[in-house]
Scaffold this active site. Structure first.
Site, PDB file in Angstrom:
ATOM      1  N   ALA A   1       0.816  -1.215   0.000  1.00  0.00           N
ATOM      2  CA  ALA A   1       0.000   0.000   0.000  1.00  0.00           C
ATOM      3  C   ALA A   1       0.844   1.257   0.000  1.00  0.00           C
ATOM      4  CB  ALA A   1      -0.909  -0.005   1.226  1.00  0.00           C
ATOM      5  N   ALA A   2       2.099   1.155  -0.483  1.00  0.00           N
ATOM      6  CA  ALA A   2       3.005   2.301  -0.340  1.00  0.00           C
ATOM      7  C   ALA A   2       3.043   3.208  -1.565  1.00  0.00           C
ATOM      8  CB  ALA A   2       4.412   1.804  -0.035  1.00  0.00           C
TER       9      ALA A   2
ATOM     10  N   GLY B   1       0.699  -6.807 -15.939  1.00  0.00           N
ATOM     11  CA  GLY B   1       1.779  -7.746 -16.238  1.00  0.00           C
ATOM     12  C   GLY B   1       1.182  -8.949 -16.965  1.00  0.00           C
TER      13      GLY B   1
ATOM     14  N   ARG C   1      -1.354   8.096 -11.158  1.00  0.00           N
ATOM     15  CA  ARG C   1      -2.369   8.159 -12.222  1.00  0.00           C
ATOM     16  C   ARG C   1      -3.730   8.633 -11.703  1.00  0.00           C
ATOM     17  NH1 ARG C   1      -0.862   2.171 -14.294  1.00  0.00           N
ATOM     18  NH2 ARG C   1       0.048   2.131 -12.202  1.00  0.00           N
TER      19      ARG C   1
END
Ligand code: UD1
Ligand code: CA
Length: 456
Positions: A9-10, A137, A15
């Site tokens: 959560a870092a 990914g 965006r």
């Protein structure tokens, strides 16, 4: 089999173009982080740690309040680097589940399927097939269909970009192997980051079995990177809740125009018209009807009550068979007894409206204890505030308050009292009597209208 969960959560979430850290943005009025934490806690892990960095001043107080272990990633050098920061928290357990705080809608059952899909020494990846895999990914497989690596969007060639099976980010890893493999990650890639996803290729080299669970339901594995994706997941989530309520026997006039931002407990045969928002904790009794455009927050609504369109109700308890609105505002501390009636353009606050009592038009009733069978005329105002303090108004059973009256609190209207229209009540009104404060009606003959000075 001991389980550790690491929630990443870092990240900044650039965006989102927001001053607020991405994971503190809300979906159905609950932060993305809280959605993930609630699901994680449902798995009863031995250890759980949240890796935070951006916006710690906002994230840490929330985690501390919930007694959740936090680890600070001072520089955001990638998802692999983030997991490294939590090593002390998961060391010594059998397996580690990595969750991303920006993937809010994964169901516990899906995570259980992932945890159970291979033996504890395997690496398990939650994937999904996307028509548009942009940004994710890609799961790269060899001719035999075995996973060989995950390639990030920015590192992928055209052939890899065409792969539609994508990484959800959610992975289960054998703990000992993870600890041995993490130091081998490098940041030689398009983003200069330590990718957690590079562990997959390392596992292949080490002969670790790789299994995947493909989640058919895209929304469960969709990440929030921008506001468009947040809006998409909000609608998905709302639609699921709407479906669930209909399955419980609630009629929704349009499931696409219903929002639940919290929890609702429902009885039988409830009907909810379009554009209704329920928030916090709401309880709806049997046969409750809610009209269009109502917002109801933290309220208990008794059986048989009908709320007409365009009402706002907050922190209130509503009895059975009452009638509210249209255009009523029921503010915190309002309690309506059974069969009460609150009509249009009426505001109540901290007020008890007695059994069958009626406040039908254009009134403000605040800090009031009202008995049963009372009738409040149009435009009646309880003057509860003297500029410094609030005072209460007491109205006895069966009292009748004439239209356009002001009840200057503290004041008591006795049982069965009648207060004449247009009264400004500054002293108590006696029970069973008529109280008037304006002079009796007279007609003055010979009286002339005033005229302007320059008119002759
Ligand atoms: C990541 C995955 C990608 C996957 C996608 C699914 C990697 C390298 N890529 O990409 O394969 O398809 O998620 O949503 O893992 N975070 C940190 N510290 C960091 C960087 C990120 O804690 O240094 C956290 C973020 O707060 C976020 C999560 O990790 O919650 C994912 O980071 P993000 O930058 O959104 O990764 P994606 O580019 O979406
Ligand atoms: Ca993401």
């Amino acid at each position: 089999m001991s389980l550790s969960i690491v929630v990443l959560a870092a990240g900044k979430g650039s965006r989102m173009k927001s001053a607020l850290p991405k994971i503190m943005h809300t979906l159905a009025e609950k932060t993305l982080l809280e959605h993930v934490i609630d699901t994680a806690q449902g798995l009863s892990p031995q250890n759980m740690a949240v890796v935070c960095g951006n916006g710690v001043d906002r994230v840490l107080p929330f985690l501390n309040e919930k007694n959740i272990t936090s680890v600070i990633q001072h520089e955001q050098l990638g998802t692999g680097h983030a997991v490294m920061q939590a090593e002390a928290e998961f060391a010594g357990t059998d397996q580690v589940l990595v969750l991303y705080a920006d993937v809010p809608l994964t169901q516990q059952s899906t995570l259980n399927a992932l945890l159970n899909c291979g033996d504890v020494q395997s690496l398990r990846i939650l994937t999904t097939q996307l028509a548009d895999p942009t940004g994710y990914g890609r799961i790269v497989r060899n001719d035999a269909g075995q996973v060989t690596c995950i390639t990030e969007q920015k590192d992928a060639d055209a052939a890899t970009l065409a792969i539609q099976e994508v990484n959800s980010g959610i992975m289960v890893l054998p703990c000992d192997w993870l600890q041995a493999a993490l130091p081998k990650l490098s940041n030689q890639n398009a983003q200069g980051e330590y990718y957690l996803t590079d562990l997959v290729a390392l596992a292949v080299v080490d002969g670790i079995t790789i299994s995947t669970v493909c989640c058919e339901d895209n929304a469960q594995v969709a990440g929030v990177n921008n506001r468009q994706q947040l809006a998409y997941l909000e609608r998905e989530y709302q639609l699921r809740q709407a479906q669930d309520l209909m399955a419980q026997g609630v009629t929704l006039m349009d499931p696409a125009r219903f929002d639940l931002r919290g929890e609702v407990e429902v009885g039988e045969d409830i009907t909810i018209d379009v554009n209704v928002i329920l928030a916090g904790k709401v309880v709806l009794g049997n046969n409750v009807k809610i009209g269009a455009n109502c917002v109801i927050t933290n309220a208990v609504i008794g059986a048989g009550t009908e709320i007409l369109p365009n009402c706002v109700l907050e922190e209130c308890t509503i009895g059975e068979n009452t009638n509210i609105g249209p255009f009523a505002r029921i503010r915190p501390g309002s309690v309506l007894a059974d069969e009460a009636k609150i009509g249009n353009f009426v505001e109540t606050k901290n007020a008890h409206i007695g059994l069958g009592s009626k406040v039908n038009h254009l009134s403000y009733i605040g800090d009031t204890d009202m008995g049963a069978g009372v009738n409040i005329g149009a435009g009646t105002i309880t003057c509860n505030y003297d500029g410094a303090n609030k005072h209460r108004t007491t109205i006895g059973d069966n009292a009748f308050i004439g239209s356009d009256s002001q009840l200057v609190a503290p004041v008591t209207v006795g049982e069965g009292a009648t207060v004449a229209a247009g009264t400004t009540l500054r002293k108590d009104a006696a029970a069973n009597a008529l109280t008037l404060t304006k002079s009796d009606q007279r007609s003055l003959s010979g009286w002339k209208r005033p005229i302007k000075k320059d008119q002759k």
